[in-house]
Design an enzyme around this catalytic site. Structure first.
Site, PDB file in Angstrom:
ATOM      1  N   SER A  65       0.910  -1.395  -0.068  1.00  0.00           N
ATOM      2  CA  SER A  65      -0.108  -0.014   0.044  1.00  0.00           C
ATOM      3  C   SER A  65       0.842   1.275   0.013  1.00  0.00           C
ATOM      4  CB  SER A  65      -0.770   0.120   1.288  1.00  0.00           C
ATOM      5  OG  SER A  65       0.065   0.196   2.406  1.00  0.00           O
ATOM      6  N   LYS A  66       0.315   2.359  -0.277  1.00  0.00           N
ATOM      7  CA  LYS A  66       1.105   3.615   0.036  1.00  0.00           C
ATOM      8  C   LYS A  66       1.944   3.910   0.978  1.00  0.00           C
ATOM      9  CE  LYS A  66      -1.597   6.376  -3.280  1.00  0.00           C
ATOM     10  NZ  LYS A  66      -2.260   7.710  -3.646  1.00  0.00           N
ATOM     11  N   ARG A  67       1.229   3.416   2.310  1.00  0.00           N
ATOM     12  CA  ARG A  67       2.017   3.440   3.552  1.00  0.00           C
ATOM     13  C   ARG A  67       3.175   2.565   3.691  1.00  0.00           C
ATOM     14  NH1 ARG A  67      -0.877   1.666   9.216  1.00  0.00           N
ATOM     15  NH2 ARG A  67       0.971   2.023  10.615  1.00  0.00           N
ATOM     16  N   HIS A  68       3.080   1.443   2.650  1.00  0.00           N
ATOM     17  CA  HIS A  68       4.158   0.378   2.872  1.00  0.00           C
ATOM     18  C   HIS A  68       4.847   0.345   1.520  1.00  0.00           C
ATOM     19  CE1 HIS A  68       2.955  -0.898   6.877  1.00  0.00           C
ATOM     20  NE2 HIS A  68       1.637  -0.703   6.251  1.00  0.00           N
TER      21      HIS A  68
ATOM     22  N   ALA B 207       4.098   1.453  -1.763  1.00  0.00           N
ATOM     23  CA  ALA B 207       3.364   1.407  -3.112  1.00  0.00           C
ATOM     24  C   ALA B 207       3.146   2.945  -3.554  1.00  0.00           C
ATOM     25  CB  ALA B 207       2.255   0.655  -2.987  1.00  0.00           C
TER      26      ALA B 207
END
Length: 470
Positions: free
Chosen positions: A236-239, A241
């Site tokens: 995800s964007k947080r991780h 992406a």
């Protein structure tokens, strides 16, 4: 046979880390085998494809140094070629026209689900030779049996054809679908190895059937395990992406990103640090792992820190100046820049951090941290700081050695340990208790700014002394 790989992104969003790793592995495999690396823009989705996304893809690949061979290929310019291939399949009896409307298909899918059946197309148009006068789609006839292929990473994979419905290769609006476009492009462009994410495994048997039906040789396939987020869930964007150019904007070096992504799913013994030349020399698909890689931001930061420490200061200077300018400082003409960068090179994890930590060198005034000011700019430090100011001002050559000698002479005369004078001077120069080594900080700041800030600190300490005596 000349090895030809391709990277085929859809320009419907940013180029993220997973896509970059796919591009990198294709690039390394091609270069390792003396082959060619092709860039194909899969922009058939006219509603979602944008020029901005195309520019972002080009920008990201260029920043990373993943140079493709020849001009980029755009699927949107090849519709006539795809339609010709669809018509050939109809002529050979390997595809048929389908007049079913989307509403009819949806109704049948829902009915199949309610009955506990797989919602696959029921092939009712397969035997129709003279259909109604209305738009039609074209479906590929999936034969009975199964398709088995040897994946260069995952090994032998078999898919029963009963799990595949007769797939649409040409929509009723005249546009062609992904599987036909990909097969036609890869075949006509001589792609020998298709290296892509394992989310495409289900497409592979469909595409192999299309290769064979069209009379094209089937290329080799290698499906890369997906990348998981640092919490081991979907990226995800947080991780991680996020757009690869966002990492550039955050101050990461391309060498660090390339090195990190190469090791995210591929290994070569215990070696961690690789130049791009070493990666080309050592990369093999046999060394790509079969399980998902986990995106580790700390590892990327560690690598970036390594590359910043090892880099030539002059090569980093344009990046440093760029990030400084984004922080409101134009230091292009400042002769101190290289020396200032050296003071932060050992510590900086990103180029943004290096620029941010160096801001105090360029400001006209110092804003003191109140706790630091109260603790270190005390009356008893007035004499040694005054002595140091006088001796620094008297220096003809403001070198590291001369600064250290002047500093040490004050320590000796005042019988002080280094920290007892270094911390007050650090606060005087930077406003905080944190900076690079005090001698390096003074030298990098330069004589004029150093004397000015020390005099300001002296005035502050005198003012404090006067207030205490009232």
């Amino acid at each position: 046979m000349t090895v030809r790989t391709r990277f085929a992104p859809s320009p419907t969003g940013f180029l993220h880390i997973g896509g970059v790793r796919t591009a990198l592995f294709n690039y390394l495999f091609a270069r390792r085998n003396g082959g060619e690396f092709i860039l194909r823009i899969e922009d058939t989705d006219r509603a979602r494809s944008t020029e901005e996304s195309i520019d972002a893809i080009m920008d990201g690949l260029q920043w990373l140094g993943l140079d493709h061979d020849g001009e980029p290929i755009y699927q949107s310019k090849r519709f006539d070629i795809y339609k010709e291939h669809a018509e050939k399949l109809i002529e050979k009896g390997l595809a048929y026209r389908c007049w079913c409307t989307p509403d009819e298909l949806q109704e049948r899918r829902e009915a199949a689900l309610k009955a506990g059946r797989a919602p696959r197309y029921d092939k009712r148009c397969k035997a129709i030779t003279d259909g109604p006068d209305k738009p039609y789609a074209v479906r590929f006839k999936v034969p009975e049996g199964k398709t088995t292929f040897n994946d260069l990473i995952k090994g032998s994979i078999s898919i029963e054809h009963e799990e595949i419905e007769d797939l649409v290769i040409l929509r009723s609006d005249g546009t062609t679908t992904y599987n036909l476009c990909v097969v036609v492009d890869d075949a006509t462009q001589g792609i020998t190895h298709i290296i892509r994410g394992d989310d495409h495994i289900n497409n592979t048997p469909k595409q192999i059937l299309l290769y064979r039906a069209l009379g094209y040789p089937v290329p080799e396939f290698a499906h890369l395990p997906m990348i998981l987020g640092s919490d081991k869930s979907r990226l995800s964007k947080r991780h991680g992406a996020t757009s690869v150019t966002a990492y550039r904007d955050m101050g990461y070096l391309p060498e660090a990103v390339i090195n990190y992504l190469a090791r995210l799913g591929w290994s070569c013994g215990d070696q961690e640090i690789f130049s791009i030349a070493e990666l080309v020399e050592k990369f093999t698909l046999e060394s790509v792992g079969k399980s998902a890689g986990v995106f580790n931001p700390e590892k990327l930061i560690w690598l970036n820190h390594h590359y910043i420490k090892e880099a030539n200061i002059e090569e980093l200077k344009p990046l440093f100046l760029k990030h400084l300018k984004e922080l409101g400082i134009d230091a292009t003409a400042d002769e101190r820049v290289s020396t200032i960068m050296q003071t932060g090179q050992e510590k900086a994890q990103t180029m943004v951090m290096m620029a941010t930590d160096a801001l105090f060198y360029f400001t006209d005034t110092v804003t003191y941290d109140e706790k630091a000011k109260k603790k270190f700019l005390t009356p008893e430090k007035l004499t040694p700081i005054t002595m140091l100011t006088e001796r620094l001002e008297a220096l003809e050559a403001f070198t590291l050695e001369a600064v250290e000698q002047a500093f040490n002479s004050v320590l000796d005369e005042c019988e002080l340990k280094l920290g007892k004078l270094a911390q007050p001077v650090r606060v005087a120069l930077t406003g905080t208790k944190i900076s690079p080594g005090i001698f390096e900080t003074i030298t990098a700041m330069g004589k004029e700014r150093t004397i000015k800030r020390l005099n300001n600190a002296i005035a502050t300490m005198k003012e404090t002394t006067e207030k205490e005596n009232i």
